[in-house]
Scaffold this active site. Structure first.
Site, PDB file in Angstrom:
ATOM      1  N   GLY A   1       2.769  -6.716 -11.097  1.00 16.13           N
ATOM      2  CA  GLY A   1       2.731  -5.272 -11.565  1.00 16.13           C
ATOM      3  C   GLY A   1       4.082  -4.837 -11.216  1.00 16.13           C
TER       4      GLY A   1
ATOM      5  N   ASP B   1      -3.387  -8.085   3.734  1.00 19.06           N
ATOM      6  CA  ASP B   1      -3.950  -6.703   3.549  1.00 19.06           C
ATOM      7  C   ASP B   1      -3.428  -5.537   4.179  1.00 19.06           C
ATOM      8  OD1 ASP B   1      -5.641  -4.535   3.062  1.00 19.06           O
ATOM      9  OD2 ASP B   1      -7.431  -5.704   3.184  1.00 19.06           O
ATOM     10  N   VAL B   2      -2.471  -4.866   3.320  1.00 18.84           N
ATOM     11  CA  VAL B   2      -1.796  -3.589   3.985  1.00 18.84           C
ATOM     12  C   VAL B   2      -2.645  -2.708   4.636  1.00 18.84           C
ATOM     13  CG1 VAL B   2       0.156  -3.757   2.216  1.00 18.84           C
ATOM     14  CG2 VAL B   2      -1.725  -2.115   1.823  1.00 18.84           C
TER      15      VAL B   2
ATOM     16  N   TYR C   1      -7.209   9.261  -5.428  1.00 20.39           N
ATOM     17  CA  TYR C   1      -5.672   8.782  -5.919  1.00 20.39           C
ATOM     18  C   TYR C   1      -4.472   9.906  -5.923  1.00 20.39           C
ATOM     19  CZ  TYR C   1      -2.016   6.273  -8.336  1.00 20.39           C
ATOM     20  OH  TYR C   1      -0.964   5.912  -8.788  1.00 20.39           O
TER      21      TYR C   1
ATOM     22  N   LYS D   1      -1.440   9.951  -3.199  1.00 24.97           N
ATOM     23  CA  LYS D   1       0.072  10.096  -3.534  1.00 24.97           C
ATOM     24  C   LYS D   1       0.743  11.178  -3.209  1.00 24.97           C
ATOM     25  CE  LYS D   1      -0.109   5.623  -5.588  1.00 24.97           C
ATOM     26  NZ  LYS D   1       0.680   4.623  -4.963  1.00 24.97           N
TER      27      LYS D   1
HETATM   28  N1  NAD Z   1       1.051   1.505 -13.593  1.00 29.75           N
HETATM   29  C1  NAD Z   1       1.209   2.764 -13.657  1.00 29.75           C
HETATM   30  O1  NAD Z   1       1.154   3.522 -14.483  1.00 29.75           O
HETATM   31  C2  NAD Z   1       1.597   3.690 -12.222  1.00 29.75           C
HETATM   32  C3  NAD Z   1       1.766   4.812 -12.172  1.00 29.75           C
HETATM   33  C4  NAD Z   1       2.154   5.695 -11.224  1.00 29.75           C
HETATM   34  C5  NAD Z   1       2.152   4.781  -9.805  1.00 29.75           C
HETATM   35  N2  NAD Z   1       1.865   3.679  -9.863  1.00 29.75           N
HETATM   36  C6  NAD Z   1       1.620   2.859  -8.665  1.00 29.75           C
HETATM   37  O2  NAD Z   1       2.510   1.565  -8.520  1.00 29.75           O
HETATM   38  C7  NAD Z   1       2.013   0.765  -7.777  1.00 29.75           C
HETATM   39  C8  NAD Z   1       1.810  -0.508  -8.315  1.00 29.75           C
HETATM   40  O3  NAD Z   1       0.802  -0.210  -9.313  1.00 29.75           O
HETATM   41  P1  NAD Z   1       0.697  -1.235 -10.768  1.00 29.75           P
HETATM   42  O4  NAD Z   1       0.198  -0.551 -11.705  1.00 29.75           O
HETATM   43  O5  NAD Z   1       1.772  -2.464 -10.607  1.00 29.75           O
HETATM   44  O6  NAD Z   1      -0.798  -1.997 -10.402  1.00 29.75           O
HETATM   45  P2  NAD Z   1      -0.976  -3.583 -10.027  1.00 29.75           P
HETATM   46  O7  NAD Z   1      -2.633  -3.544  -9.772  1.00 29.75           O
HETATM   47  O8  NAD Z   1      -0.632  -4.325 -11.078  1.00 29.75           O
HETATM   48  O9  NAD Z   1      -0.310  -4.080  -8.539  1.00 29.75           O
HETATM   49  C9  NAD Z   1      -0.749  -3.803  -7.385  1.00 29.75           C
HETATM   50  C10 NAD Z   1      -0.507  -4.757  -6.470  1.00 29.75           C
HETATM   51  O10 NAD Z   1      -0.930  -4.238  -5.047  1.00 29.75           O
HETATM   52  C11 NAD Z   1      -1.774  -5.225  -4.548  1.00 29.75           C
HETATM   53  N3  NAD Z   1      -2.680  -4.761  -3.589  1.00 29.75           N
HETATM   54  C12 NAD Z   1      -3.792  -3.765  -3.770  1.00 29.75           C
HETATM   55  N4  NAD Z   1      -4.105  -3.580  -2.832  1.00 29.75           N
HETATM   56  C13 NAD Z   1      -3.816  -4.293  -1.558  1.00 29.75           C
HETATM   57  C14 NAD Z   1      -3.954  -4.367  -0.260  1.00 29.75           C
HETATM   58  N5  NAD Z   1      -4.851  -3.704   0.166  1.00 29.75           N
HETATM   59  N6  NAD Z   1      -2.919  -4.986   0.426  1.00 29.75           N
HETATM   60  C15 NAD Z   1      -2.014  -5.660  -0.187  1.00 29.75           C
HETATM   61  N7  NAD Z   1      -1.696  -5.669  -1.533  1.00 29.75           N
HETATM   62  C16 NAD Z   1      -2.774  -5.004  -2.166  1.00 29.75           C
HETATM   63  C17 NAD Z   1      -2.426  -5.635  -5.815  1.00 29.75           C
HETATM   64  O11 NAD Z   1      -2.973  -7.116  -5.298  1.00 29.75           O
HETATM   65  C18 NAD Z   1      -1.392  -5.788  -6.747  1.00 29.75           C
HETATM   66  O12 NAD Z   1      -0.601  -7.011  -6.493  1.00 29.75           O
HETATM   67  C19 NAD Z   1       0.633   1.503  -7.146  1.00 29.75           C
HETATM   68  O13 NAD Z   1       0.934   2.043  -5.862  1.00 29.75           O
HETATM   69  C20 NAD Z   1       0.433   2.290  -8.170  1.00 29.75           C
HETATM   70  O14 NAD Z   1      -0.526   3.472  -7.657  1.00 29.75           O
HETATM   71  C21 NAD Z   1       1.276   2.959 -11.065  1.00 29.75           C
END
Ligand code: NAD
Length: 255
Positions: free
Chosen positions: A18, A64-65, A159, A163
């Protein structure tokens, strides 16, 4: 412009895939060595891919964070294998949708635990090392435009609240750590195509079209659209910029 990043060490949480992985490639492309922390077992192969594609040192730690001790142990391992981290990106995050009156307590707690506690624990472990290191350091939290506005039609109060807290945590730590030369900012993305959202938008094309119709740029963000801002915030080019959350959303929140 970002030459001062070469040879430095970054920790990226949520870096197995991601937006986190994409940001790790941006750093690796500048010669930054990278430690990826993620729940997913593929985190090791994601790190190996960084090494093979960019020639940097990279390690993956299955963590796990929400577990502060495990996060601290991963930082200790990263420090001994890659050197003291002077860059942090916190991208581990989850979203769970639901009408607020029906959301179970465990679901509420889980979203806050991953998004807010997880960001704080990574920042703590980062600060423990960066504050005394005597070199410029930069932490970048991945917040969301949802910390500033409320999305619809999906309901995601936990969420959005998490944030908003992540963005204010960035400001709070920025003030606390500025005297030590450690900067803390947040990037607040709008709707982006990540591994998670790409699957979702393909399965729900009508909702995707509804989102896109509200974005002045006429498209969702690609992960690469975050690279320039992230590298700027990481590098010494932004050395007087701290405590801010920068929204990057194709104009969505400007309407
Ligand atoms: N995609 C969007 O549109 C978007 C928009 C705004 C913010 N975000 C933020 O960007 C960040 C990445 O999101 P993404 O869309 O790439 O999602 P994603 O699910 O593709 O990636 C998130 C990653 O975080 C990891 N993760 C989840 N829980 C965890 C934990 N407890 N410990 C360790 N790792 C953990 C997952 O395994 C994954 O690899 C997130 O914080 C999300 O809220 C995403």
């Amino acid at each position: 412009m970002f030459e001062n990043l070469r040879g430095r060490t970054a920790v990226v949480t949520g870096g197995a895939r991601g937006l986190g992985y994409s940001l790790a490639t941006a750093l690796a492309g500048q010669g930054v060595n990278v430690a990826l922390l993620d729940l997913l077992p593929i985190v090791g192969s994601s790190a190996a891919r960084l090494t093979s594609e960019y020639g940097v040192e990279a390690r993956g730690y299955e963590v796990d964070v929400t577990d502060a001790d495990a996060v601290e142990a991963a930082f200790a391992a990263a420090e001994s294998e890659l050197g003291v981290p002077s860059l942090l990106v916190t991208a581990a995050g989850i979203t769970i949708w639901g009408a607020s009156v029906d959301v179970p307590a465990d679901t509420w707690r889980k979203v806050l635990a991953v998004n807010l506690d997880g960001t704080f624990f990574a920042a703590q472990s980062f600060g423990r090392r960066a504050l005394g290191a005597g070199v410029p350091a930069s932490a970048i939290f991945i917040s969301s435009m949802s910390g500033f506005i409320v999305n619809q039609p999906q309901f995601q109060a936990s969420y959005n609240a998490s944030k908003a807290a992540v963005s204010h945590l960035a400001s709070s730590l920025a003030v606390e750590w500025a005297p030590s030369g450690v900067r803390v900012n947040a990037i607040a993305p709008g709707y982006f195509l990540s591994d998670m959202t790409r699957e979702f938008t393909e399965a729900n094309p009508e909702l995707a079209a509804q989102w896109i119709g509200t974005i002045p740029a006429g498209r969702m963000g690609e992960p690469d659209d975050l690279h320039g801002l992230a590298l700027y915030l990481a590098s010494d080019a932004s050395s007087y910029l701290t405590g801010q959350s920068i929204v990057i959303d194709g104009g969505y929140t400007a309407v």
